[in-house]
Motif scaffolding. Structure first.
Motif, PDB file in Angstrom:
ATOM      1  N   THR A   2       0.967  -9.222   3.162  1.00 30.56           N
ATOM      2  CA  THR A   2      -0.133  -9.480   2.238  1.00 30.56           C
ATOM      3  C   THR A   2       0.194  -8.948   0.853  1.00 30.56           C
ATOM      4  O   THR A   2      -0.033  -9.615  -0.157  1.00 30.56           O
ATOM      5  N   TYR A   3       0.743  -7.733   0.801  1.00 28.39           N
ATOM      6  CA  TYR A   3       1.099  -7.125  -0.481  1.00 28.39           C
ATOM      7  C   TYR A   3       2.125  -7.981  -1.231  1.00 28.39           C
ATOM      8  O   TYR A   3       1.960  -8.288  -2.412  1.00 28.39           O
ATOM      9  N   ARG A   4       3.203  -8.346  -0.517  1.00 25.61           N
ATOM     10  CA  ARG A   4       4.282  -9.113  -1.138  1.00 25.61           C
ATOM     11  C   ARG A   4       3.821 -10.510  -1.550  1.00 25.61           C
ATOM     12  O   ARG A   4       4.160 -10.994  -2.633  1.00 25.61           O
ATOM     13  N   TYR A   5       3.040 -11.154  -0.696  1.00 25.01           N
ATOM     14  CA  TYR A   5       2.599 -12.510  -1.010  1.00 25.01           C
ATOM     15  C   TYR A   5       1.743 -12.511  -2.270  1.00 25.01           C
ATOM     16  O   TYR A   5       1.915 -13.347  -3.160  1.00 25.01           O
ATOM     17  N   ARG A   6       0.841 -11.549  -2.352  1.00 22.30           N
ATOM     18  CA  ARG A   6      -0.027 -11.478  -3.531  1.00 22.30           C
ATOM     19  C   ARG A   6       0.783 -11.085  -4.768  1.00 22.30           C
ATOM     20  O   ARG A   6       0.563 -11.602  -5.854  1.00 22.30           O
ATOM     21  N   ARG A   7       1.691 -10.145  -4.582  1.00 21.70           N
ATOM     22  CA  ARG A   7       2.468  -9.664  -5.730  1.00 21.70           C
ATOM     23  C   ARG A   7       3.359 -10.759  -6.307  1.00 21.70           C
ATOM     24  O   ARG A   7       3.387 -10.980  -7.511  1.00 21.70           O
ATOM     25  N   ALA A   8       4.085 -11.458  -5.414  1.00 19.53           N
ATOM     26  CA  ALA A   8       5.131 -12.357  -5.897  1.00 19.53           C
ATOM     27  C   ALA A   8       4.688 -13.808  -6.023  1.00 19.53           C
ATOM     28  O   ALA A   8       5.196 -14.528  -6.873  1.00 19.53           O
ATOM     29  N   PHE A   9       3.752 -14.221  -5.188  1.00 22.75           N
ATOM     30  CA  PHE A   9       3.502 -15.662  -5.083  1.00 22.75           C
ATOM     31  C   PHE A   9       2.083 -16.084  -5.454  1.00 22.75           C
ATOM     32  O   PHE A   9       1.684 -17.216  -5.179  1.00 22.75           O
ATOM     33  N   THR A  10       1.293 -15.175  -6.009  1.00 24.93           N
ATOM     34  CA  THR A  10      -0.021 -15.566  -6.513  1.00 24.93           C
ATOM     35  C   THR A  10      -0.139 -15.077  -7.956  1.00 24.93           C
ATOM     36  O   THR A  10       0.374 -14.008  -8.307  1.00 24.93           O
ATOM     37  N   PRO A  11      -0.811 -15.843  -8.810  1.00 24.53           N
ATOM     38  CA  PRO A  11      -0.983 -15.411 -10.193  1.00 24.53           C
ATOM     39  C   PRO A  11      -2.049 -14.314 -10.286  1.00 24.53           C
ATOM     40  O   PRO A  11      -3.063 -14.377  -9.589  1.00 24.53           O
ATOM     41  N   SER A  12      -1.774 -13.273 -11.067  1.00 23.92           N
ATOM     42  CA  SER A  12      -2.750 -12.218 -11.384  1.00 23.92           C
ATOM     43  C   SER A  12      -3.473 -11.621 -10.178  1.00 23.92           C
ATOM     44  O   SER A  12      -4.684 -11.677 -10.083  1.00 23.92           O
ATOM     45  N   PRO A  13      -2.755 -11.056  -9.217  1.00 23.39           N
ATOM     46  CA  PRO A  13      -3.459 -10.393  -8.111  1.00 23.39           C
ATOM     47  C   PRO A  13      -4.233  -9.179  -8.630  1.00 23.39           C
ATOM     48  O   PRO A  13      -3.782  -8.517  -9.573  1.00 23.39           O
ATOM     49  N   ASP A  14      -5.376  -8.904  -8.023  1.00 21.96           N
ATOM     50  CA  ASP A  14      -6.195  -7.773  -8.467  1.00 21.96           C
ATOM     51  C   ASP A  14      -5.451  -6.440  -8.277  1.00 21.96           C
ATOM     52  O   ASP A  14      -4.938  -6.153  -7.186  1.00 21.96           O
TER      53      ASP A  14
END
Lengths: 214, 214
Positions: free
Chosen positions: B111-123
Motif C-alpha cells: 500500500t505504501y509503495r503503490y501510493r508513493r510511486a504510482f498515484t499522484p499526490s498521496p496524502d
C-alpha cells in the motif's frame, strides 16, 4: 489433556478469536490479562522474551508459547476435529478466507477501531483512508455470506471465527451499525452467536479495560 | 503436467511471488497482462466473473481459476515438493510468517509503495502512518534473518518467497534503500537472488507499466 494459558487484552479481536475457538471446542483456559495499554507488548523485553513479532495474543500450550492467531486456529481445529476443513478443497477455501481476513478485514478493522475508540484525536485523513477500505471489505463479506450460511458452506469453520473476531465487539467502538448497514453480515454474526457455548468478547476476556474516547 | 496462466500486472508483488515460485520450481506459465491501472480489477464484472475479492493475481491451473497468493504458494509447494515444510512444526512456522507477511510486511509495503510511486499526490499523513509501520516490520524481519539464512532455518521456503515479494522491486519505487538501512534484509534478499533460476520482477512480469510519479 492440554493446559492452556491465553495472554490477551480484552479489546483484542485476535485474542477473542482464540478464546472463542477454545470455548466452542469445550476447552478452558487460564486468562492472563496483559497491560497492552501500558505498552508492555511494545517493550524490547516482550519482543526478546515473549514474541519477536511484538504482538498479542500469545497462547501457551502446556507451557509452550505460540503466536499468530490463524495458524493457532488451524492447529486447534486439527486437534479437536472441529471447525476444520473436511477435504483438501475446503482447506484451500479456509486458508483463502483466513488470509483475506488477516490482510484485509481484521487487519484494517482492528486498526481503524483501535484508533477510533482507544486513542485520543486520531488523524482524520488516516481514519478516512482506513474506513473506506473497511467499507469495501464488509461489502465483499456481505456478498459471500448472503449466499450461504457460513463463509465456505453449511458448516462454520475457523475462517468464520477469524472473520467475526473484530465484528463481535460493541458498535460504539467501531461505529459500524452492521444490522443497519450490512444486514447480511449481521445475520451471519447471529448464526455464529447461536453456536452452542458461544459468548461475546468481554465475557471471555475479563479484566481492566482501555480508556474509550468515543 | 499442469498448464498455468498467470493474470498479473508487472508492479504487483503478489504476482511476482507466484511467478517466482513457478519459475524456481522449473515450471513455465502463460503471462496474462491485466490492465490494473485502467481499473479492470475494480469493475463489478471482474468481481462477478473472476474474483469476488477484487484482487490480482489470479492463477489458472488447467483452466481452474485460483486466488489468494499464500494458499496458492502452499499448494504449489506440496505439488512440487519444493519450498515447503518438512514436518508439522516447520509447517506452523511457515504459516506464521506467511500470515505475518500478508497482514504486516507485504500488506503495508504494498500500500505504501503503490501510493508513493504510482498515484499522484498521496496524502502525507497517510503515507507517514504507513511508513512508520513498514519501518517497524522491516526491523522485525531484519532481526530474524540476521540469525539464520532463511526465515525458518537453513532452507528457503514459500515464507521467504512471500516476504521477499514487495522488497524485490527497484528502490525508486519504495524509497527504501535496504542495503543502507536494513543490511541484514539486503543480505537475505541476495541469498534468495542466488537461488538457481531466480529472476527479478520485471523480467518475469513483462508488459506495459504503470505511470511512476517519483
Amino acid at each position: 489433556m492440554t493446559t492452556y494459558r491465553l495472554h490477551y487484552f480484552p479489546e483484542s479481536g485476535n485474542s477473542y478469536k482464540l478464546a472463542l475457538m477454545l470455548t466452542l471446542c469445550g476447552q478452558s483456559f487460564e486468562p492472563v490479562w496483559t497491560d497492552f495499554g501500558g505498552g508492555v507488548t511494545r517493550t524490547a523485553e516482550w519482543r526478546a522474551s515473549v514474541n519477536p513479532m511484538g504482538e498479542i495474543p500469545v497462547l501457551e500450550e502446556d507451557g509452550v508459547r505460540l503466536t499468530q492467531t490463524a495458524p493457532i486456529l488451524l492447529r486447534l481445529a486439527k486437534r479437536y476435529g472441529q471447525f476444520g476443513a473436511a477435504n483438501e478443497q475446503e482447506q484451500f477455501e479456509v486458508l483463502r478466507w483466513l488470509f483475506w481476513d488477516n490482510q484485509k478485514l481484521s487487519g484494517f478493522m482492528a486498526t481503524y477501531r483501535y484508533r477510533r475508540a482507544f486513542t485520543p484525536s486520531p488523524d482524520a485523513k488516516v481514519q478516512d483512508f482506513l474506513r473506506k477500505r473497511v467499507d469495501d471489505f464488509l461489502g465483499i463479506l456481505a456478498g459471500e455470506v448472503a449466499q450461504r450460511p457460513f463463509i465456505i458452506g453449511d458448516r462454520p469453520t475457523v475462517a468464520d471465527l477469524s472473520l467475526c473476531g473484530y465484528l463481535s465487539f460493541p458498535v460504539e467502538e467501531s461505529g459500524y451499525d452492521l444490522a443497519a448497514r450490512f444486514p447480511d453480515v449481521h445475520a451471519w454474526l447471529q448464526r455464529i452467536a447461536a453456536l452452542p457455548g458461544w459468548k461475546p468478547p468481554y465475557e471471555l476476556l475479563p479484566g481492566p479495560r482501555l480508556k474509550r474516547y468515543v
